[in-house]
Design a protein around this motif. Structure first.
Motif, PDB file in Angstrom:
ATOM      1  N   ARG A 119      -0.754   1.940  -5.145  1.00  0.00           N
ATOM      2  CA  ARG A 119       0.378   1.527  -4.264  1.00  0.00           C
ATOM      3  C   ARG A 119       0.491  -0.018  -3.101  1.00  0.00           C
ATOM      4  O   ARG A 119       1.250   0.021  -2.448  1.00  0.00           O
ATOM      5  N   ASP A 120      -0.258   0.354  -1.896  1.00  0.00           N
ATOM      6  CA  ASP A 120      -0.391   0.088  -0.651  1.00  0.00           C
ATOM      7  C   ASP A 120      -1.708  -1.987  -0.557  1.00  0.00           C
ATOM      8  O   ASP A 120      -1.577  -2.899   0.466  1.00  0.00           O
ATOM      9  N   ARG A 121      -1.485  -2.473  -2.712  1.00  0.00           N
ATOM     10  CA  ARG A 121      -2.159  -3.598  -2.331  1.00  0.00           C
ATOM     11  C   ARG A 121      -1.718  -4.897  -1.949  1.00  0.00           C
ATOM     12  O   ARG A 121      -2.049  -5.492  -1.270  1.00  0.00           O
ATOM     13  N   PHE A 122      -0.387  -4.563  -1.880  1.00  0.00           N
ATOM     14  CA  PHE A 122       0.630  -5.933  -1.440  1.00  0.00           C
ATOM     15  C   PHE A 122       1.626  -5.338  -0.624  1.00  0.00           C
ATOM     16  O   PHE A 122       1.809  -4.575  -1.070  1.00  0.00           O
ATOM     17  N   ALA A 123       1.809  -6.559   0.160  1.00  0.00           N
ATOM     18  CA  ALA A 123       2.196  -5.738   1.306  1.00  0.00           C
ATOM     19  C   ALA A 123       3.678  -5.885   0.943  1.00  0.00           C
ATOM     20  O   ALA A 123       4.442  -5.176   1.639  1.00  0.00           O
ATOM     21  N   ASP A 124       4.550  -6.736   0.067  1.00  0.00           N
ATOM     22  CA  ASP A 124       5.615  -6.970  -0.084  1.00  0.00           C
ATOM     23  C   ASP A 124       5.693  -7.927  -1.829  1.00  0.00           C
ATOM     24  O   ASP A 124       5.063  -7.712  -2.290  1.00  0.00           O
ATOM     25  N   ALA A 125       6.975  -7.834  -1.761  1.00  0.00           N
ATOM     26  CA  ALA A 125       7.241  -8.448  -2.978  1.00  0.00           C
ATOM     27  C   ALA A 125       6.794  -9.774  -2.812  1.00  0.00           C
ATOM     28  O   ALA A 125       6.288 -10.548  -4.142  1.00  0.00           O
ATOM     29  N   ARG A 126       7.111 -10.371  -1.805  1.00  0.00           N
ATOM     30  CA  ARG A 126       6.018 -12.323  -1.890  1.00  0.00           C
ATOM     31  C   ARG A 126       4.592 -12.895  -2.332  1.00  0.00           C
ATOM     32  O   ARG A 126       4.592 -13.183  -2.528  1.00  0.00           O
TER      33      ARG A 126
ATOM     34  N   LEU B   8       2.907 -10.433  -4.043  1.00  0.00           N
ATOM     35  CA  LEU B   8       2.778 -10.019  -5.183  1.00  0.00           C
ATOM     36  C   LEU B   8       3.636 -11.295  -6.361  1.00  0.00           C
ATOM     37  O   LEU B   8       2.647 -12.124  -7.308  1.00  0.00           O
ATOM     38  N   LYS B   9       4.394 -11.606  -5.864  1.00  0.00           N
ATOM     39  CA  LYS B   9       4.714 -13.077  -6.634  1.00  0.00           C
ATOM     40  C   LYS B   9       4.201 -13.994  -6.066  1.00  0.00           C
ATOM     41  O   LYS B   9       3.968 -15.389  -7.157  1.00  0.00           O
ATOM     42  N   ALA B  10       3.344 -14.220  -5.011  1.00  0.00           N
ATOM     43  CA  ALA B  10       2.579 -15.544  -4.205  1.00  0.00           C
ATOM     44  C   ALA B  10       0.371 -15.268  -5.558  1.00  0.00           C
ATOM     45  O   ALA B  10       0.964 -15.591  -6.144  1.00  0.00           O
ATOM     46  N   TYR B  11       0.225 -14.116  -5.923  1.00  0.00           N
ATOM     47  CA  TYR B  11      -0.781 -13.885  -6.621  1.00  0.00           C
ATOM     48  C   TYR B  11      -0.383 -13.880  -7.714  1.00  0.00           C
ATOM     49  O   TYR B  11      -1.341 -14.103  -8.222  1.00  0.00           O
ATOM     50  N   SER B  12       1.327 -14.357  -8.152  1.00  0.00           N
ATOM     51  CA  SER B  12       1.407 -14.150  -9.806  1.00  0.00           C
ATOM     52  C   SER B  12       1.681 -15.244 -10.159  1.00  0.00           C
ATOM     53  O   SER B  12       1.763 -15.989 -11.260  1.00  0.00           O
ATOM     54  N   GLY B  13       1.814 -16.481  -8.956  1.00  0.00           N
ATOM     55  CA  GLY B  13       2.252 -17.948  -9.244  1.00  0.00           C
ATOM     56  C   GLY B  13       3.851 -17.876  -9.273  1.00  0.00           C
ATOM     57  O   GLY B  13       3.551 -19.490  -9.671  1.00  0.00           O
ATOM     58  N   SER B  14       4.424 -17.062  -9.235  1.00  0.00           N
ATOM     59  CA  SER B  14       6.004 -17.138  -9.440  1.00  0.00           C
ATOM     60  C   SER B  14       6.734 -17.681  -8.290  1.00  0.00           C
ATOM     61  O   SER B  14       7.875 -18.288  -8.150  1.00  0.00           O
ATOM     62  N   ALA B  15       6.320 -17.612  -6.866  1.00  0.00           N
ATOM     63  CA  ALA B  15       6.101 -17.772  -5.875  1.00  0.00           C
ATOM     64  C   ALA B  15       5.875 -19.680  -5.472  1.00  0.00           C
ATOM     65  O   ALA B  15       5.043 -19.929  -5.086  1.00  0.00           O
TER      66      ALA B  15
ATOM     67  N   GLY C  26       9.712  -9.293  -8.116  1.00  0.00           N
ATOM     68  CA  GLY C  26      10.414  -8.549  -6.591  1.00  0.00           C
ATOM     69  C   GLY C  26      10.843  -7.269  -7.195  1.00  0.00           C
ATOM     70  O   GLY C  26      10.487  -6.235  -6.996  1.00  0.00           O
ATOM     71  N   CYS C  27      11.199  -6.839  -8.928  1.00  0.00           N
ATOM     72  CA  CYS C  27      11.921  -5.202  -9.450  1.00  0.00           C
ATOM     73  C   CYS C  27      10.468  -5.021  -8.556  1.00  0.00           C
ATOM     74  O   CYS C  27      10.613  -3.217  -9.164  1.00  0.00           O
ATOM     75  N   SER C  28       9.307  -4.790  -9.925  1.00  0.00           N
ATOM     76  CA  SER C  28       8.262  -4.245 -10.191  1.00  0.00           C
ATOM     77  C   SER C  28       8.199  -3.672  -8.384  1.00  0.00           C
ATOM     78  O   SER C  28       7.635  -2.482  -8.963  1.00  0.00           O
ATOM     79  N   ILE C  29       7.290  -4.660  -7.467  1.00  0.00           N
ATOM     80  CA  ILE C  29       6.564  -4.317  -6.413  1.00  0.00           C
ATOM     81  C   ILE C  29       7.529  -3.112  -5.243  1.00  0.00           C
ATOM     82  O   ILE C  29       7.548  -2.555  -4.825  1.00  0.00           O
ATOM     83  N   THR C  30       9.325  -3.282  -5.802  1.00  0.00           N
ATOM     84  CA  THR C  30      10.196  -2.743  -5.454  1.00  0.00           C
ATOM     85  C   THR C  30       9.949  -1.193  -6.175  1.00  0.00           C
ATOM     86  O   THR C  30       9.689  -0.023  -5.592  1.00  0.00           O
ATOM     87  N   ALA C  31       9.877  -0.707  -7.389  1.00  0.00           N
ATOM     88  CA  ALA C  31       9.523   0.159  -7.359  1.00  0.00           C
ATOM     89  C   ALA C  31       8.242   0.605  -7.394  1.00  0.00           C
ATOM     90  O   ALA C  31       8.668   1.751  -7.410  1.00  0.00           O
ATOM     91  N   CYS C  32       7.468   0.183  -7.560  1.00  0.00           N
ATOM     92  CA  CYS C  32       5.700   0.672  -7.306  1.00  0.00           C
ATOM     93  C   CYS C  32       6.122   1.388  -5.974  1.00  0.00           C
ATOM     94  O   CYS C  32       5.371   2.586  -5.550  1.00  0.00           O
ATOM     95  N   LYS C  33       6.745   1.154  -4.924  1.00  0.00           N
ATOM     96  CA  LYS C  33       6.765   1.534  -3.935  1.00  0.00           C
ATOM     97  C   LYS C  33       7.847   2.221  -3.110  1.00  0.00           C
ATOM     98  O   LYS C  33       7.613   3.260  -2.869  1.00  0.00           O
ATOM     99  N   THR C  34       8.682   2.082  -4.271  1.00  0.00           N
ATOM    100  CA  THR C  34      10.115   3.846  -4.023  1.00  0.00           C
ATOM    101  C   THR C  34       9.815   4.819  -4.765  1.00  0.00           C
ATOM    102  O   THR C  34       9.519   5.997  -4.960  1.00  0.00           O
ATOM    103  N   GLU C  35       9.515   4.342  -6.018  1.00  0.00           N
ATOM    104  CA  GLU C  35       9.405   5.648  -7.347  1.00  0.00           C
ATOM    105  C   GLU C  35       7.709   6.210  -8.135  1.00  0.00           C
ATOM    106  O   GLU C  35       7.019   5.541  -7.367  1.00  0.00           O
ATOM    107  N   SER C  36       7.612   7.373  -8.396  1.00  0.00           N
ATOM    108  CA  SER C  36       6.360   8.047  -8.434  1.00  0.00           C
ATOM    109  C   SER C  36       6.204   7.600  -9.984  1.00  0.00           C
ATOM    110  O   SER C  36       6.779   7.336 -10.772  1.00  0.00           O
ATOM    111  N   PRO C  37       5.201   7.395 -10.818  1.00  0.00           N
ATOM    112  CA  PRO C  37       5.204   7.022 -12.099  1.00  0.00           C
ATOM    113  C   PRO C  37       5.663   8.597 -13.352  1.00  0.00           C
ATOM    114  O   PRO C  37       4.048   7.986 -13.646  1.00  0.00           O
ATOM    115  N   THR C  38       6.144   8.750 -12.261  1.00  0.00           N
ATOM    116  CA  THR C  38       7.095   9.738 -14.469  1.00  0.00           C
ATOM    117  C   THR C  38       8.130   8.982 -14.497  1.00  0.00           C
ATOM    118  O   THR C  38       8.545   8.850 -14.165  1.00  0.00           O
TER     119      THR C  38
END
Length: 280
Positions: A168-175, A177-184, A251-263
């Protein structure tokens, strides 16, 4: 490793299908008309491969009887509308078309059968690896969270999990993850000049998964409205570009992973009841 191996197998299958299509274009155009129009999977479909195996040249295809075509379709897995498909294929193969000289056409037919065997092996490998990927992915604690996003099924979700990871802490924010995936995009400004371009340094596998994810979300997923910005009242409008939708997905994926538990109980509310399964 399984997710990357399955993705490589799909790419090899597509490469073999492209080589086969290129050869058929030179001497067997009726096969392209029969299998590349309105058929999901194209030449890589089991039915198409079963038919091509018994008719390597146009001359042989024109002499095929309905029982022979019907038997090949059943070997390819067809269970419904067999008679209608048999009639369509026979009419297609018996249409007039340009021919190569007989000896050249026969040689190309042998080459086609060799490429067809390569395509069969690549398709079988992709299917076996797809089954191998689904089982361990479903056992992962983040599987329910990942497949809750519109457009993510078991195979595509496994690719996303494989490249992003479950930290959960691999990416600091949504940007990040976007940069890592090439969409930013990259923005460069100097004086009065400003340049916005695509990102070259990225995870290419994750970029490809993001493209498929966005394409599925805006076309076939009923739960994609909150993500893609489609009108909630069902009004018809212009669909967003895949790159824009991909950015929103990450952006939605990083937000969900930061705020939601995997259930399953804490999954996002826009979960699609039946997420589509993608293998390519």
């Amino acid at each position: 490793m399984l997710a990357r191996a399955q993705q490589d197998a799909v790419w090899r299958r597509q490469q073999a299908a492209n080589q086969l299509r290129s050869l058929l274009r030179e001497y067997y155009p009726t096969a392209l008309d029969a299998f590349l129009t309105g058929r999901n999977g194209g030449l890589a479909h089991p039915e198409a491969r079963a038919i091509l195996a018994i008719e390597p040249t146009p001359a042989i295809a024109a002499k095929l009887t309905k029982p022979q075509i019907r038997a090949a379709l059943k070997r390819g897995g067809r269970q419904r509308y067999t008679e209608a498909e048999t009639k369509r294929l026979q009419e297609t193969f018996r249409t007039d078309c340009a021919h190569q000289p007989p000896l050249v056409e026969e040689a190309m037919g042998k080459q086609m059968l060799a490429l067809l065997r390569q395509l069969d092996a690549a398709a079988e490998g992709a299917e076996d690896l797809a089954k191998a990927v689904e089982s361990p992915f479903q056992e992962h604690p983040d599987a329910d969270l990942i497949t809750s996003f519109p457009g993510l099924g078991s195979l595509l979700g496994a690719r996303v999990l494989a490249e992003v990871g479950d930290d959960r802490d691999r990416f600091a924010d949504a940007r990040a993850l976007k940069a890592y995936s090439g969409s930013a995009p990259i923005t460069r400004a100097s004086g009065k000049k400003r340049y916005v371009g695509r990102r070259f340094v990225k995870n290419n596998r994750l970029t490809h998964a993001g493209y498929l994810w966005a394409f599925a979300a805006i076309t076939v997923s009923p739960g994609a409205n909150p993500t893609t910005g489609t009108a909630a009242n069902g009004a018809t409008g212009t669909q967003p570009h895949n790159a824009t939708c991909s950015t929103a997905c990450w952006g939605c994926s990083i937000t969900a992973c930061k705020t939601e538990s995997p259930t399953a109980n804490n999954a996002p509310s826009h979960r699609s009841p039946n997420p589509p399964r993608l293998d390519s």
